[in-house]
Scaffold this motif. Structure first.
Motif, PDB file in Angstrom:
ATOM      1  N   ALA A  79      31.421  16.479  63.819  1.00  0.00           N
ATOM      2  CA  ALA A  79      30.528  15.359  63.493  1.00  0.00           C
ATOM      3  C   ALA A  79      30.577  14.290  64.572  1.00  0.00           C
ATOM      4  CB  ALA A  79      30.897  14.780  62.135  1.00  0.00           C
ATOM      5  N   GLU A  80      31.773  13.989  65.076  1.00  0.00           N
ATOM      6  CA  GLU A  80      31.907  12.980  66.124  1.00  0.00           C
ATOM      7  C   GLU A  80      31.218  13.412  67.409  1.00  0.00           C
ATOM      8  OE1 GLU A  80      35.864  11.678  66.845  1.00  0.00           O
ATOM      9  OE2 GLU A  80      36.121  10.813  64.832  1.00  0.00           O
ATOM     10  N   ALA A  81      31.112  14.720  67.616  1.00  0.00           N
ATOM     11  CA  ALA A  81      30.430  15.240  68.801  1.00  0.00           C
ATOM     12  C   ALA A  81      28.924  15.322  68.596  1.00  0.00           C
ATOM     13  CB  ALA A  81      30.993  16.612  69.152  1.00  0.00           C
ATOM     14  N   GLY A  82      28.457  14.877  67.430  1.00  0.00           N
ATOM     15  CA  GLY A  82      27.027  14.861  67.167  1.00  0.00           C
ATOM     16  C   GLY A  82      26.466  16.181  66.689  1.00  0.00           C
ATOM     17  N   LEU A  83      27.339  17.070  66.239  1.00  0.00           N
ATOM     18  CA  LEU A  83      26.876  18.375  65.764  1.00  0.00           C
ATOM     19  C   LEU A  83      26.574  18.315  64.270  1.00  0.00           C
ATOM     20  CD1 LEU A  83      29.406  20.711  67.601  1.00  0.00           C
ATOM     21  CD2 LEU A  83      27.149  19.965  68.361  1.00  0.00           C
ATOM     22  N   GLU A  84      25.534  18.989  63.868  1.00  0.00           N
ATOM     23  CA  GLU A  84      25.174  19.024  62.465  1.00  0.00           C
ATOM     24  C   GLU A  84      25.914  20.158  61.755  1.00  0.00           C
ATOM     25  OE1 GLU A  84      21.010  19.305  62.020  1.00  0.00           O
ATOM     26  OE2 GLU A  84      20.590  17.363  62.984  1.00  0.00           O
ATOM     27  N   GLY A  85      26.211  19.934  60.485  1.00  0.00           N
ATOM     28  CA  GLY A  85      26.826  20.975  59.687  1.00  0.00           C
ATOM     29  C   GLY A  85      28.341  21.029  59.832  1.00  0.00           C
ATOM     30  N   SER A  86      28.935  21.930  59.074  1.00  0.00           N
ATOM     31  CA  SER A  86      30.378  22.128  59.058  1.00  0.00           C
ATOM     32  C   SER A  86      30.728  23.405  59.805  1.00  0.00           C
ATOM     33  CB  SER A  86      30.869  22.230  57.606  1.00  0.00           C
ATOM     34  OG  SER A  86      30.609  21.036  56.899  1.00  0.00           O
ATOM     35  N   PRO A  87      32.016  23.658  60.018  1.00  0.00           N
ATOM     36  CA  PRO A  87      32.403  24.930  60.631  1.00  0.00           C
ATOM     37  C   PRO A  87      31.911  26.115  59.802  1.00  0.00           C
ATOM     38  CG  PRO A  87      34.276  23.433  60.517  1.00  0.00           C
ATOM     39  CD  PRO A  87      33.187  22.814  59.708  1.00  0.00           C
ATOM     40  N   VAL A  88      31.609  27.205  60.464  1.00  0.00           N
ATOM     41  CA  VAL A  88      31.258  28.437  59.756  1.00  0.00           C
ATOM     42  C   VAL A  88      32.521  28.923  59.050  1.00  0.00           C
ATOM     43  CG1 VAL A  88      30.473  30.813  60.001  1.00  0.00           C
ATOM     44  CG2 VAL A  88      29.527  29.012  61.474  1.00  0.00           C
TER      45      VAL A  88
ATOM     46  N   ILE B 256      45.214  23.920  54.102  1.00  0.00           N
ATOM     47  CA  ILE B 256      44.194  24.599  54.897  1.00  0.00           C
ATOM     48  C   ILE B 256      42.857  23.897  54.765  1.00  0.00           C
ATOM     49  CG2 ILE B 256      42.965  26.791  55.185  1.00  0.00           C
ATOM     50  CD1 ILE B 256      45.548  28.217  54.447  1.00  0.00           C
ATOM     51  N   ARG B 257      42.576  23.368  53.590  1.00  0.00           N
ATOM     52  CA  ARG B 257      41.341  22.614  53.401  1.00  0.00           C
ATOM     53  C   ARG B 257      41.311  21.400  54.331  1.00  0.00           C
ATOM     54  NH1 ARG B 257      36.117  22.857  51.088  1.00  0.00           N
ATOM     55  NH2 ARG B 257      35.317  21.004  52.093  1.00  0.00           N
ATOM     56  N   GLN B 258      42.426  20.714  54.457  1.00  0.00           N
ATOM     57  CA  GLN B 258      42.479  19.554  55.329  1.00  0.00           C
ATOM     58  C   GLN B 258      42.287  19.949  56.794  1.00  0.00           C
ATOM     59  OE1 GLN B 258      46.055  17.315  54.536  1.00  0.00           O
ATOM     60  NE2 GLN B 258      45.209  16.388  52.691  1.00  0.00           N
ATOM     61  N   ARG B 259      42.810  21.089  57.198  1.00  0.00           N
ATOM     62  CA  ARG B 259      42.611  21.554  58.574  1.00  0.00           C
ATOM     63  C   ARG B 259      41.128  21.828  58.829  1.00  0.00           C
ATOM     64  NH1 ARG B 259      47.911  25.635  58.334  1.00  0.00           N
ATOM     65  NH2 ARG B 259      49.330  23.935  57.745  1.00  0.00           N
ATOM     66  N   HIS B 260      40.498  22.467  57.883  1.00  0.00           N
ATOM     67  CA  HIS B 260      39.056  22.720  57.966  1.00  0.00           C
ATOM     68  C   HIS B 260      38.284  21.409  58.098  1.00  0.00           C
ATOM     69  CE1 HIS B 260      35.109  22.913  55.953  1.00  0.00           C
ATOM     70  NE2 HIS B 260      34.987  24.126  56.501  1.00  0.00           N
ATOM     71  N   ASP B 261      38.635  20.448  57.252  1.00  0.00           N
ATOM     72  CA  ASP B 261      37.921  19.173  57.260  1.00  0.00           C
ATOM     73  C   ASP B 261      38.137  18.416  58.571  1.00  0.00           C
ATOM     74  OD1 ASP B 261      37.100  19.835  54.735  1.00  0.00           O
ATOM     75  OD2 ASP B 261      38.414  18.425  53.698  1.00  0.00           O
ATOM     76  N   GLY B 262      39.314  18.575  59.177  1.00  0.00           N
ATOM     77  CA  GLY B 262      39.562  17.947  60.472  1.00  0.00           C
ATOM     78  C   GLY B 262      38.663  18.515  61.554  1.00  0.00           C
ATOM     79  N   VAL B 263      38.458  19.834  61.535  1.00  0.00           N
ATOM     80  CA  VAL B 263      37.527  20.453  62.483  1.00  0.00           C
ATOM     81  C   VAL B 263      36.115  19.908  62.264  1.00  0.00           C
ATOM     82  CG1 VAL B 263      36.503  22.629  63.266  1.00  0.00           C
ATOM     83  CG2 VAL B 263      38.920  22.551  62.612  1.00  0.00           C
ATOM     84  N   ALA B 264      35.730  19.779  61.002  1.00  0.00           N
ATOM     85  CA  ALA B 264      34.399  19.255  60.674  1.00  0.00           C
ATOM     86  C   ALA B 264      34.226  17.840  61.216  1.00  0.00           C
ATOM     87  CB  ALA B 264      34.187  19.288  59.162  1.00  0.00           C
ATOM     88  N   ARG B 265      35.268  17.032  61.141  1.00  0.00           N
ATOM     89  CA  ARG B 265      35.168  15.654  61.653  1.00  0.00           C
ATOM     90  C   ARG B 265      34.978  15.653  63.165  1.00  0.00           C
ATOM     91  NH1 ARG B 265      38.810  11.313  63.196  1.00  0.00           N
ATOM     92  NH2 ARG B 265      40.670  12.559  62.747  1.00  0.00           N
ATOM     93  N   ALA B 266      35.701  16.525  63.865  1.00  0.00           N
ATOM     94  CA  ALA B 266      35.531  16.608  65.318  1.00  0.00           C
ATOM     95  C   ALA B 266      34.105  17.013  65.667  1.00  0.00           C
ATOM     96  CB  ALA B 266      36.535  17.602  65.897  1.00  0.00           C
TER      97      ALA B 266
ATOM     98  N   ALA C 242      42.271  20.439  67.068  1.00  0.00           N
ATOM     99  CA  ALA C 242      41.781  21.778  67.406  1.00  0.00           C
ATOM    100  C   ALA C 242      40.283  21.752  67.670  1.00  0.00           C
ATOM    101  CB  ALA C 242      42.118  22.753  66.283  1.00  0.00           C
ATOM    102  N   GLY C 243      39.547  21.062  66.785  1.00  0.00           N
ATOM    103  CA  GLY C 243      38.103  20.977  66.971  1.00  0.00           C
ATOM    104  C   GLY C 243      37.734  20.259  68.253  1.00  0.00           C
ATOM    105  N   ARG C 244      38.429  19.181  68.548  1.00  0.00           N
ATOM    106  CA  ARG C 244      38.132  18.422  69.765  1.00  0.00           C
ATOM    107  C   ARG C 244      38.419  19.244  71.009  1.00  0.00           C
ATOM    108  NH1 ARG C 244      41.089  12.755  70.540  1.00  0.00           N
ATOM    109  NH2 ARG C 244      42.789  14.149  71.174  1.00  0.00           N
ATOM    110  N   ARG C 245      39.485  20.053  70.972  1.00  0.00           N
ATOM    111  CA  ARG C 245      39.804  20.923  72.101  1.00  0.00           C
ATOM    112  C   ARG C 245      38.639  21.879  72.382  1.00  0.00           C
ATOM    113  NH1 ARG C 245      43.261  21.854  76.525  1.00  0.00           N
ATOM    114  NH2 ARG C 245      43.522  24.099  76.840  1.00  0.00           N
ATOM    115  N   LEU C 246      38.086  22.440  71.318  1.00  0.00           N
ATOM    116  CA  LEU C 246      36.959  23.349  71.503  1.00  0.00           C
ATOM    117  C   LEU C 246      35.714  22.608  71.976  1.00  0.00           C
ATOM    118  CD1 LEU C 246      37.374  25.771  68.458  1.00  0.00           C
ATOM    119  CD2 LEU C 246      38.053  26.125  70.830  1.00  0.00           C
ATOM    120  N   MET C 247      35.516  21.385  71.487  1.00  0.00           N
ATOM    121  CA  MET C 247      34.391  20.573  71.958  1.00  0.00           C
ATOM    122  C   MET C 247      34.488  20.350  73.470  1.00  0.00           C
ATOM    123  SD  MET C 247      32.597  19.725  69.210  1.00  0.00           S
ATOM    124  CE  MET C 247      33.015  21.370  68.659  1.00  0.00           C
ATOM    125  N   GLU C 248      35.713  20.078  73.927  1.00  0.00           N
ATOM    126  CA  GLU C 248      35.925  19.840  75.358  1.00  0.00           C
ATOM    127  C   GLU C 248      35.632  21.082  76.189  1.00  0.00           C
ATOM    128  OE1 GLU C 248      39.954  18.547  75.311  1.00  0.00           O
ATOM    129  OE2 GLU C 248      39.480  16.487  74.701  1.00  0.00           O
TER     130      GLU C 248
END
Length: 354
Positions: free
Chosen positions: A219-228, A207-217, A184-190
């Motif tokens: 981070a891989e895109a070079g963004l600082e911080g976690s999802p709001v 749900i925590r794991q879903r949140h953390d997956g977005v955070a990883r996407a 999901a996070g990577r889709r939004l990055m694209e």
């Protein structure tokens, strides 16, 4: 204990012994034949069943269950520790429950359904020790992971829908939620999103794991911080109000341009399809177009997601396959065989909202 049944015809067939005498076989043969056991040859089994049908004989199920120490009932339990106002009518529960009930009843089991608010530490002990069920399926782990682990150490026929963690005792079936969040996070990055919000209650492991997956996407895109993080309950009676308050706060934070609100985020991942659909409606009420102004991605791929307007881009969990895997694992454990956890692959389903 005898089987207390009255038959029709010229003779009274009250017990298995009566039917055995009529068929010229032993009571044990009749019992095995009516249970469909392969130990009785097909011709004899068919003849005994025909006699039973002719005389309206039906074995006493209670007596049979007392002899076999089986109830013929599987408990389906929905624990709601993290979101006590959520209802069984929630579309995810109803979809999962339908698949589980179909698989169980097709295998000759009845279902006992319980919605449990874990007020006491022994809520699951009371279910498994009730003597009313042969096994238990949990739809979700909620915030009760430790309680499930404790009971699973002594009670084997127990399978949950949810996460699988290292060294886990209880068998669980679920999607790779971290990978789903990442997709999901990577889709939004694209799509060019750089400040993403996550709608959901991360107190539940899935749900925590879903949140953390977005955070990883991110981070891989070079963004600082976690999802709001925008805490949102799954209970329908408070969901819209909570999402509305989040959106209004984000509009205030983003300031105003030409008299229109400007959000301080540019993408949103919801912890469920129901949250995503509610968010789209709340955004529309504030004249915020999805996906042009704010793309939104859900999670689950419930049938409703494809019927919504606009149709929801989401992360698919194969609920039917998951339910089947849960039932198969439970039956294996009831039979004394090993059955471990199953982790299903999620899939991005691109539609109109992102």
């Amino acid at each position: 204990m005898t089987d207390n049944i009255t038959g029709g015809g010229d003779r009274r067939v009250r017990t298995i012994a009566d039917l055995a005498q009529m068929a010229g076989v032993s009571p044990g043969t009749v019992s095995r034949a009516l249970a469909g056991k392969a130990l009785v040859n097909p011709e004899t089994r068919a003849r005994i069943q025909a006699l039973a049908d002719e005389h309206g004989f039906r074995p006493n199920q209670m007596a049979s269950r007392l002899r076999t120490r089986r109830t013929g009932v599987i408990g389906i339990v929905v624990p709601l520790g993290h979101d006590r106002r959520q209802h069984l009518s929630d579309p995810f529960f109803m979809t999962m429950l339908g698949h589980l009930a179909d698989a169980l009843t097709e295998n000759g089991y009845d279902v006992m359904l319980s919605r449990v608010i874990p007020e006491a530490a022994d809520w699951l002990d009371r279910v498994v020790d009730s003597g009313m069920v042969d096994g238990v399926l949990l739809i979700g782990q909620s915030d009760q992971y430790d309680a499930i682990e404790r009971v699973a150490r002594r009670y084997r026929p127990l399978v949950a829908w949810g996460v699988t963690l290292p060294d886990q005792v209880h068998a669980a079936v679920g999607t790779d939620n971290a990978l789903g969040g990442y997709l999901a996070g990577r889709r939004l990055m694209e799509r060019g999103c750089r400040r993403i919000a996550f709608l959901g209650d991360i107190g539940a492991p899935e749900i925590r794991q879903r949140h953390d997956g977005v955070a990883r996407a991110m981070a891989e895109a070079g963004l600082e911080g976690s999802p709001v993080q925008l805490p949102t309950h799954l209970a329908s009676d408070v969901m819209e109000q909570e999402i509305g308050a989040h959106i209004d706060a984000l509009l205030e934070e983003g300031g105003l341009e030409d008299g229109s609100g400007r959000l301080s985020i540019d993408g949103m991942v919801a912890a469920s399809d129901m949250i995503a659909m509610t968010a789209v409606r709340v955004l529309a009420d504030r004249s915020i177009a999805v996906p042009d102004m704010l793309p939104v991605i859900g999670y689950d791929d419930l049938p409703l997601a494809a019927q919504a307007v606009p149709r929801i881009t989401t992360i698919r969990q194969d609920i039917a396959a998951g339910a089947q895997a849960m039932v198969e694992a439970l039956f294996a454990r009831i039979a004394g065989r090993e059955a471990g956890s199953v982790v299903l692959d999620p899939e991005l389903i691109p539609r109109e909202t992102a």
